[in-house]
Design an enzyme around this catalytic site. Structure first.
Site, PDB file in Angstrom:
ATOM      1  CG  ASN A   8      -1.818   1.228   1.287  1.00 44.99           C
ATOM      2  OD1 ASN A   8      -1.898   1.911   0.218  1.00 44.99           O
ATOM      3  ND2 ASN A   8      -2.321   1.416   2.495  1.00 44.99           N
ATOM      4  CE  LYS A  10       0.005   3.328   5.059  1.00 47.41           C
ATOM      5  NZ  LYS A  10       0.211   3.785   6.496  1.00 47.41           N
ATOM      6  CG  HIS A  94      -5.182   1.819   5.881  1.00 45.95           C
ATOM      7  ND1 HIS A  94      -4.576   2.773   6.935  1.00 45.95           N
ATOM      8  CD2 HIS A  94      -4.060   0.950   5.907  1.00 45.95           C
ATOM      9  CE1 HIS A  94      -3.507   2.368   7.259  1.00 45.95           C
ATOM     10  NE2 HIS A  94      -2.948   1.182   6.485  1.00 45.95           N
ATOM     11  CD  GLU A  96      -2.489   5.506   7.298  1.00 49.14           C
ATOM     12  OE1 GLU A  96      -2.860   5.829   6.054  1.00 49.14           O
ATOM     13  OE2 GLU A  96      -1.665   5.032   7.797  1.00 49.14           O
ATOM     14  CD  GLU A 164      -4.170  -1.002   9.409  1.00 41.80           C
ATOM     15  OE1 GLU A 164      -3.306  -0.340   9.076  1.00 41.80           O
ATOM     16  OE2 GLU A 164      -5.350  -0.629   9.351  1.00 41.80           O
ATOM     17  N   GLY A 170       4.263   5.039  17.300  1.00 36.27           N
ATOM     18  CA  GLY A 170       4.796   6.042  17.906  1.00 36.27           C
ATOM     19  C   GLY A 170       4.992   5.786  19.462  1.00 36.27           C
ATOM     20  CB  SER A 203       6.586  -2.801  12.110  1.00 35.88           C
ATOM     21  OG  SER A 203       6.795  -1.624  12.433  1.00 35.88           O
TER      22      SER A 203
HETATM   23  P1  PGA Z   1       4.083  -0.259   8.158  1.00 33.66           P
HETATM   24  O1  PGA Z   1       2.482   0.552   7.862  1.00 33.66           O
HETATM   25  O2  PGA Z   1       4.287  -1.092   7.030  1.00 33.66           O
HETATM   26  O3  PGA Z   1       4.952   1.026   7.717  1.00 33.66           O
HETATM   27  O4  PGA Z   1       4.326  -0.394   9.545  1.00 33.66           O
HETATM   28  C1  PGA Z   1       1.569  -0.303   7.716  1.00 33.66           C
HETATM   29  C2  PGA Z   1      -0.042   0.336   7.663  1.00 33.66           C
HETATM   30  O5  PGA Z   1       0.233   1.536   7.857  1.00 33.66           O
HETATM   31  O6  PGA Z   1      -0.715  -0.359   6.942  1.00 33.66           O
END
Ligand code: PGA
Length: 240
Positions: A8, A10, A94, A96, A164, A170, A203
């Protein structure tokens, strides 16, 4: 069951950068038959990606979609517009989208149903916040998200699920293999068919992907940062 791995991007990569990426990736990726590999560029890149990926073993994925066919919905894209681009998958909800764009369970349920009715396979993202985790509410929250996200979906096997653990963003906390296994097992109990993949998305990097795929019920990954470089995404996709 085929594994599922999703890059993804983004809001990253200009059209030029996307083109360069796809050319490198296509020339190096070995096309494993046991893997469904997806690339989700930003909306402005869908057209060029659709042309470049035609006849390849890489699937095109949209980062979002609206549930109506047409009308006054500025900036939105409809399921049949994605059909035109040979986009076979869509990411729904997602974290976000919920955090920054206030998408609700009810809203995303409409998207899931609209995608299925247009033969686009939705990947429904589910997750818990740090506060919910600390109050031991994780399973309850995930269950509600699944129930409401999949409300009146006749055939749940047409949906994949992405988990997720966003509480790790953070913070110094990371999801341990034991925690990931417990949560994926729980999701599998709720989504008990053999066709829905439950993928893990936090991650995922070339150096931890081998350990992660050994966890029961982790049917592979959604990847952002480590997917932005084709060589690093290749290492994850070819981890076995
Ligand atoms: P990341 O992001 O692979 O950088 O941990 C995952 C995501 O936000 O879907």
């Amino acid at each position: 069951m085929k594994y599922l791995i999703w890059a993804n991007f983004k809001m990253n990569k200009s059209t030029k950068e996307l083109k360069e990426y796809l050319e490198v990736f296509k020339s190096k990726y070995a096309c494993f038959l046991h893997i469904d590999l997806m690339i989700a560029p930003v909306t402005s890149g869908l057209w060029i990606a659709s042309e470049l990926l035609e006849w390849s073993c890489i699937n095109l994925w949209s980062q979002n979609m609206y549930f109506e066919e047409s009308w006054a919905y500025t900036w939105e894209i409809s399921p049949s517009m994605l059909n035109e681009l040979n986009c076979t998958y869509v990411i729904i909800w997602h974290s976000e989208r919920r955090q920054y764009f206030n998408e609700t369970n009810e809203f995303i349920n409409k998207k899931v149903k609209a995608a299925i009715s247009h033969r686009i396979r939705p990947i429904l993202c589910i997750w818990e916040s740090l506060e919910q985790k600390n109050k031991w509410l994780t399973k309850e929250v995930l269950k509600i998200q699944l129930i409401e996200g999949l409300w009146w979906v006749e055939d749940v096997s047409k949906v994949d699920i992405a988990y997720e653990p966003v509480w790790a963003i953070g913070t110094w906390e990371t999801a341990t293999p034991e925690y990931i296994e417990e949560i994926h097992d729980y999701i599998r109990e709720l989504v008990w068919n053999d066709e829905s993949r439950i993928i893990y998305g936090w991650s995922v990097k070339p150096d931890n992907s081998k350990q992660l795929i050994s966890i029961k019920n982790v049917n592979w990954f959604l990847v952002w940062s480590a997917s932005l470089d084709p060589e690093s995404f290749l290492k994850i996709a070819e981890v076995e």
